[in-house]
Design an enzyme around this catalytic site. Structure first.
Site, PDB file in Angstrom:
ATOM      1  CG  ASN A  33      10.942  11.112  -5.213  1.00  0.00           C
ATOM      2  OD1 ASN A  33      10.105  11.960  -5.656  1.00  0.00           O
ATOM      3  ND2 ASN A  33      10.769   9.842  -5.575  1.00  0.00           N
ATOM      4  CG  PHE A  35       8.454  10.732  -9.864  1.00  0.00           C
ATOM      5  CD1 PHE A  35       8.808  10.443 -11.098  1.00  0.00           C
ATOM      6  CD2 PHE A  35       7.190  10.094  -9.640  1.00  0.00           C
ATOM      7  CE1 PHE A  35       8.297   9.689 -12.014  1.00  0.00           C
ATOM      8  CE2 PHE A  35       6.573   9.524 -10.741  1.00  0.00           C
ATOM      9  CZ  PHE A  35       7.081   9.247 -11.803  1.00  0.00           C
ATOM     10  CB  THR A  91       5.109   6.369  -3.429  1.00  0.00           C
ATOM     11  OG1 THR A  91       6.591   6.135  -4.372  1.00  0.00           O
ATOM     12  CG2 THR A  91       5.210   7.620  -3.126  1.00  0.00           C
ATOM     13  CE  LYS A 104       5.057   1.495  17.107  1.00  0.00           C
ATOM     14  NZ  LYS A 104       5.720   0.440  16.179  1.00  0.00           N
ATOM     15  CE1 TYR A 144      -2.746   9.368  -6.521  1.00  0.00           C
ATOM     16  CE2 TYR A 144      -5.079   9.276  -7.054  1.00  0.00           C
ATOM     17  CZ  TYR A 144      -4.096   9.868  -6.586  1.00  0.00           C
ATOM     18  OH  TYR A 144      -4.307  11.286  -6.150  1.00  0.00           O
ATOM     19  CE  LYS A 148      -2.768   9.371  -2.897  1.00  0.00           C
ATOM     20  NZ  LYS A 148      -2.067  10.423  -1.949  1.00  0.00           N
ATOM     21  CE1 TYR A 158       1.417   1.424  10.670  1.00  0.00           C
ATOM     22  CE2 TYR A 158       2.802   2.546  12.425  1.00  0.00           C
ATOM     23  CZ  TYR A 158       2.650   1.677  11.272  1.00  0.00           C
ATOM     24  OH  TYR A 158       3.827   1.055  10.968  1.00  0.00           O
TER      25      TYR A 158
END
Ligand code: NAD
Ligand code: UDP
Length: 310
Positions: A33, A35, A91, A104, A144, A148, A158
């Protein structure tokens, strides 16, 4: 030849990764994006037939068939990630979910660019992967650090719940060409200040330590981790164990640039980790990886770059 998605591919590390993957013959889609990244970092790739740039926020679900997904989208320097902490957290968390959902659905393999900030202000030195860290969830760095950490949790969940092949590298301070001039990290700040003859700003007394890794070594390690076929998901530290005080770094930059800059001590930054050095035993044994570029050599290349763009 693989089809590879690199999120955050227009940033500092991402642009080197895109370069390397295209050079190796892969088809690369770079999603960013802009940024903190810049089209300038990937300008030479924009007309390459195997490279596609997509300007988009990783928080939005994204679809496509990829063999590999490198997730790097996230501002990485303290001033940038603290600029809008809620956005940084979003994000990290929603961006990770976008990548893992895609994996997935399509069977892609994911590599998450995690960080040594997972260890916070560490009480164990050097930091090995078994250490759970010392992070203050309420500090200005937490958007941050905790973002993370949550992304790492998502990778493991997952994997356990849906069998997604999600791997984690914990990246220690990395430097090199394409660092943003305004990102406020110590290496780019010191080089720019030295080249401009401005005072070198040391926060605190300069005794805090960091271990600096040249970007080419990191890119090698990331690809080796992504392509490892031994069923190793990490997390694995990628960093250069050479440890320097911030004062030593300042002196080295002054000497390599031949600068007349003086040292200026500014107040210490709250919650600034005092020391950081990776234990890379796991990367050496499981991946056969070790950094090759000494700090002086990497700094010379980085100084050359900043001389060109200043
Ligand atoms: P960078 O800021 O140069 O690159 C991050 C990229 O992500 C930028 O191009 C930015 O525009 C993009 N981005 C940010 N938010 C986004 C969003 N919501 N959607 C899409 N794109 C977005 O930082 P970097 O140094 O290249 O770091 C890359 C990755 O490596 C980051 O995830 C960072 O946390 C991790 N990392 C870097 C270091 C380091 O020393 N450079 C250390 C540890 C971890
Ligand atoms: N630092 C400094 N002067 C600067 C920028 C940073 O003394 O102009 C210090 C900072 O306080 C920290 C170290 O250098 O102790 C590394 O900072 P950086 O922001 O590069 O990375 P991180 O803190 O995320 O490791």
């Amino acid at each position: 030849m693989k089809r590879i998605l690199v999120t955050g591919g227009a940033g500092f590390v991402g642009s080197h990764l895109c370069d390397r993957l295209v050079r190796d013959g892969h088809e690369v889609v770079c999603l960013d994006n802009l940024f903190t990244g810049s089209k300038r970092n990937i300008e030479h790739l924009l007309r390459h037939p195997k490279f596609l740039f997509v300007e988009r926020d990783i928080q939005e679900p994204f679809f496509g068939h990829f063999d590999r997904i490198y997730n790097l989208a996230c501002p990485a320097s303290p001033p940038h990630y603290q600029h809008d902490p809620v956005e940084t957290m979003r994000t990290n968390v929603l961006g990770m979910i976008t990548c893992l959902e895609l994996a997935k659905q399509t069977g892609a393999r994911v590599l998450q660019a995690s960080t040594s900030e997972i260890y916070g202000d560490p009480e164990v030195h050097p930091q090995h992967e078994e250490y759970w860290g010392n992070v203050n969830p309420l500090s200005r760095r937490a958007c941050y650090d905790e973002g993370k950490r949550c992304a790492e949790t998502l990778c493991f969940d997952y994997h356990r719940e849906y069998g997604v092949d999600a791997r984690i590298v914990r990246i220690f301070n990395t430097y090199g060409p394409n660092m943003a001039k305004n990102d406020g990290r110590v290496v780019s700040n010191f080089i720019l200040q030295a080249l401009r003859g401005e005072p070198i700003t040391i926060y605190g007394d300069g005794s805090f330590t960091r271990s600096f890794q040249y970007v080419d070594d990191l890119v090698d390690g990331m690809i080796m981790m992504m392509e490892n076929e031994s069923g190793f998901f990490g997390p694995v530290n990628l960093g250069n164990p050479g440890e320097f005080t911030i004062r030593e770094l300042a002196d080295m930059v002054i000497s390599l640039t031949g600068s007349t800059s003086t040292i200026q001590h500014l107040p210490e930054v709250p919650h600034d980790p005092k020391q950081r050095k990776p234990d890379i035993t796991l990367a050496r044994t499981r991946l056969g990886w070790a950094p090759r570029v000494p700090l002086r050599e990497g700094l010379k290349k980085t100084i050359e770059y900043f001389r060109r763009v200043i």
